[in-house]
Design an enzyme around this catalytic site. Structure first.
Site, PDB file in Angstrom:
ATOM      1  CB  THR A 181      -6.813  16.893   5.286  1.00 30.30           C
ATOM      2  OG1 THR A 181      -7.073  17.013   3.895  1.00 30.30           O
ATOM      3  CG2 THR A 181      -7.994  16.279   5.974  1.00 30.30           C
ATOM      4  CD  GLU A 326      -9.759  13.028   5.842  1.00 28.28           C
ATOM      5  OE1 GLU A 326      -9.070  12.992   6.890  1.00 28.28           O
ATOM      6  OE2 GLU A 326      -9.257  13.136   4.713  1.00 28.28           O
ATOM      7  CE  LYS A 434       2.889  -2.865  -8.476  1.00 30.10           C
ATOM      8  NZ  LYS A 434       1.810  -2.678  -9.394  1.00 30.10           N
ATOM      9  CD1 TRP A 439       1.290  -4.743  -3.337  1.00 29.53           C
ATOM     10  CD2 TRP A 439       2.058  -2.678  -3.616  1.00 29.53           C
ATOM     11  NE1 TRP A 439       0.547  -4.147  -4.322  1.00 29.53           N
ATOM     12  CE2 TRP A 439       0.995  -2.872  -4.524  1.00 29.53           C
ATOM     13  CE3 TRP A 439       2.710  -1.428  -3.615  1.00 29.53           C
ATOM     14  CZ2 TRP A 439       0.557  -1.899  -5.407  1.00 29.53           C
ATOM     15  CZ3 TRP A 439       2.270  -0.458  -4.499  1.00 29.53           C
ATOM     16  CH2 TRP A 439       1.208  -0.696  -5.380  1.00 29.53           C
TER      17      TRP A 439
END
Ligand code: ADP
Length: 538
Positions: A181, A326, A434, A439
């Site tokens: 990755t 993955e 943030k 958030w």
């Protein structure tokens, strides 16, 4: 039942025996090349036999450094069917990362495109494990090179046996491939795929309720074969005898549209930036794309506006999906349930622009601060996955412990889930903005901005702010750089969809948004370049 081993050999031999007349089309530097599955299979066996005579043994890694073409497809089966490990290397990584990956995987042979010879020549001194270089090219003679020992793929193939017999004692849990990755920080992380994982992942790609790849499809993976197995399309296509169209080196939107038109592509797969580019070309020219039954889009969030324009303006069905290197990669696909058909058009689009529901065969959790989140579409948590095609570790890497704690892959993706089980990715953990302890989802803001007809691309990034910690800033590329569109018009366009404090504090117009090696927005670069944006403004 028999304890039958799920390996690539039986997938390959099915395509070979049952579909010898079906075609594979490959765009190479010399033009369009086409051959049948019968010829593909003979050449693939020759490749395995030739690699064996180069000394490649079971379990050893053979690297590929190549675009999407028939040579690469031969390697996709030729290497694993003989028991070796297909290591697809991302050609767009920095030389340092390429060196790291080849050494970490200990590749013994490297198959590469002729165009990449200069790059590999420069680093070959640092590749002690590579015992041979094999150059994939239309030309019979290789250009002068310092690579050594070096072979022409075509000449090497002539020495191989077209009747080479594949071993039938490969364990399904043996490695068949690996891919690294493109970690945004630190060295890339290696993922090893087993025969079993790829076999079962291919079955899931063929389910009608996921991607539903079938023999009657004409599949065109635009997603590179060096990126997450080209989403598994080469494997399932060979298994089912699906006609494959491989778009070759650096395909442009026009190349892709020409191939769709001339080869009657039914299923094309790529990241949103590919489909944004193709959309621009579609809007500017005349193309017959009526053969397309589905555009498969994943890798980053498919903007709602993009889905709508493809479907409404061009009649091209869009399928949004989610996965990771993955996870082989298919995890979520966004399809409506049978009882959802009579919702309004906008409601349907809301569902279909989410990443979708979990594909059969996998298990999932979304874990927030107080454990598993409620299925209310609101509470955010990290997406955790397990299943037969989910990695259980990184290859020889101490970073495994954290990512694979407690038997789950911790994806680093923050998501919400609604009462129907539709997952919506809110952000990567590290990309959430943030602001004042709350958030903000950069992905939601980007999608809303990209729905504006004048916007080509938009990326939203949290920039350090003296008062709020971070505030969102939008980086926007207009379709027409001269258009008289200002910051306020864009903010007005999205303001009804968000709480006031979510709205970006600034809009910066760029000519291009920096992209990662696999075509995603490079937020880290923007964050770094604009880190003093608010400090200097105060
Ligand atoms: P890289 O890490 O190099 O970008 P991957 O393809 O493995 O390579 O990236 C996987 C990540 O891409 C996921 O963890 C997720 O953040 C993102 N991703 C993949 N598909 C989607 C999607 N449909 N919507 C939003 N994000 C996605």
């Amino acid at each position: 039942m028999m304890n039958f081993q799920l390996t690539l050999r039986s997938m390959f031999e099915r395509g070979e025996k049952l579909f010898p007349k079906k075609e594979i089309v490959s765009r190479t530097p010399a033009g369009l090349f086409r051959y049948t599955y019968a010829e593909y299979a003979r050449r693939t066996r020759r490749l395995s036999s030739a690699l064996e005579s180069l000394g490649v043994k079971r379990g050893e890694r053979v690297g590929t450094f190549a675009w999407n073409h028939h040579w690469h497809l031969e390697a996709y089966f030729g290497i694993p069917c003989m028991g070796a490990v297909l290591h697809t290397i991302n050609i767009r990584l920095s030389p340092d990362h390429i060196i790291y990956i080849i050494n970490h995987a200990e590749d013994v042979v490297l198959l590469l495109d002729e165009a990449f010879m200069p790059l590999i020549e420069k680093i070959q001194d640092q590749l002690p494990t590579v015992r041979a270089y094999v150059v994939m090219s239309d030309k019979s003679e290789l250009p002068e090179t310092t690579l050594s020992p070096v072979y022409s793929y075509e000449k090497l193939l002539e020495t191989g046996d077209p009747g080479y017999v594949y071993p039938d004692d490969i364990d399904e849990n043996d490695p068949m491939g690996m891919c690294y990755t493109s970690a945004t920080t630190g060295n890339p992380k290696g993922v090893v795929y087993s025969h079993r994982g790829v076999f079962l992942h291919s079955m899931s790609m063929g389910m009608a309720d996921t991607v539903g790849v079938s023999e009657s499809d004409v599949a065109m993976p635009v997603v590179p074969m060096f990126h997450a197995n080209a989403w598994g399309l080469p494997f399932i296509s060979v298994w089912l005898g699906t006609k494959l169209v491989l778009p070759g080196p650096a395909p442009t939107p026009l190349t892709l549209l020409d191939l769709i038109e001339s080869e009657k592509v039914t299923l094309a797969a790529g990241v949103p930036t590919v489909w944004l580019g193709v959309l621009k070309a579609l809007e500017e020219g005349q193309f017959d794309v009526s053969s397309l039954r589905s555009v498969l889009c994943g890798g980053s969030a498919a903007p709602r506006g993009l889905i709508k324009t493809y479907e409404k303006k061009f009649g091209i069905p869009f399928l949004h999906a989610y996965g990771m290197t993955e996870t082989t990669p298919l995890v979520l696909s966004s399809r409506l349930k049978s009882y959802q058909q009579d919702l309004t058009e906008e409601e349907l689009l809301d569902i279909r622009s989410k990443q979708g529901i979990l594909v059969p065969g996998l298990e999932m959790r979304i874990v927030g601060e107080h454990g598993d989140v409620k299925w209310d579409g609101q509470e955010m948590g990290e997406l955790l996955l397990r299943g037969p095609w989910i990695a259980d570790q990184y290859y020889n890497d101490s970073r495994s412990a954290e990512a694979f704690a407690d038997g789950w892959l911790h994806t680093g993706d923050v998501a919400v889930i609604d009462e129907e089980g539709n997952v919506k990715l809110v952000d990567r953990t590290k990309d959430l903005v943030k602001s004042g302890g709350e958030w903000i989802s950069s992905v939601d803001l980007e999608n809303a901005l990209m729905a504006h007809p004048a916007v080509f691309e938009a990326s939203v990034v949290g920039i350090p702010h003296p008062k709020w910690d971070e505030r969102p800033v939008a980086f926007v590329v207009l379709k027409d750089a001269q258009a008289a569109i200002g910051k306020q018009e864009l903010l007005d366009f999205i303001k009804d969809h968000f709480a006031k404090w979510w709205l970006p504090d600034d809009v910066v117009f760029l000519t291009e948004i920096p992209k990662t090696s696999v075509g995603k927005f490079m937020k880290r670069t923007l964050r770094e370049q604009y880190k003093d944006h608010f400090v200097s403004a105060v």
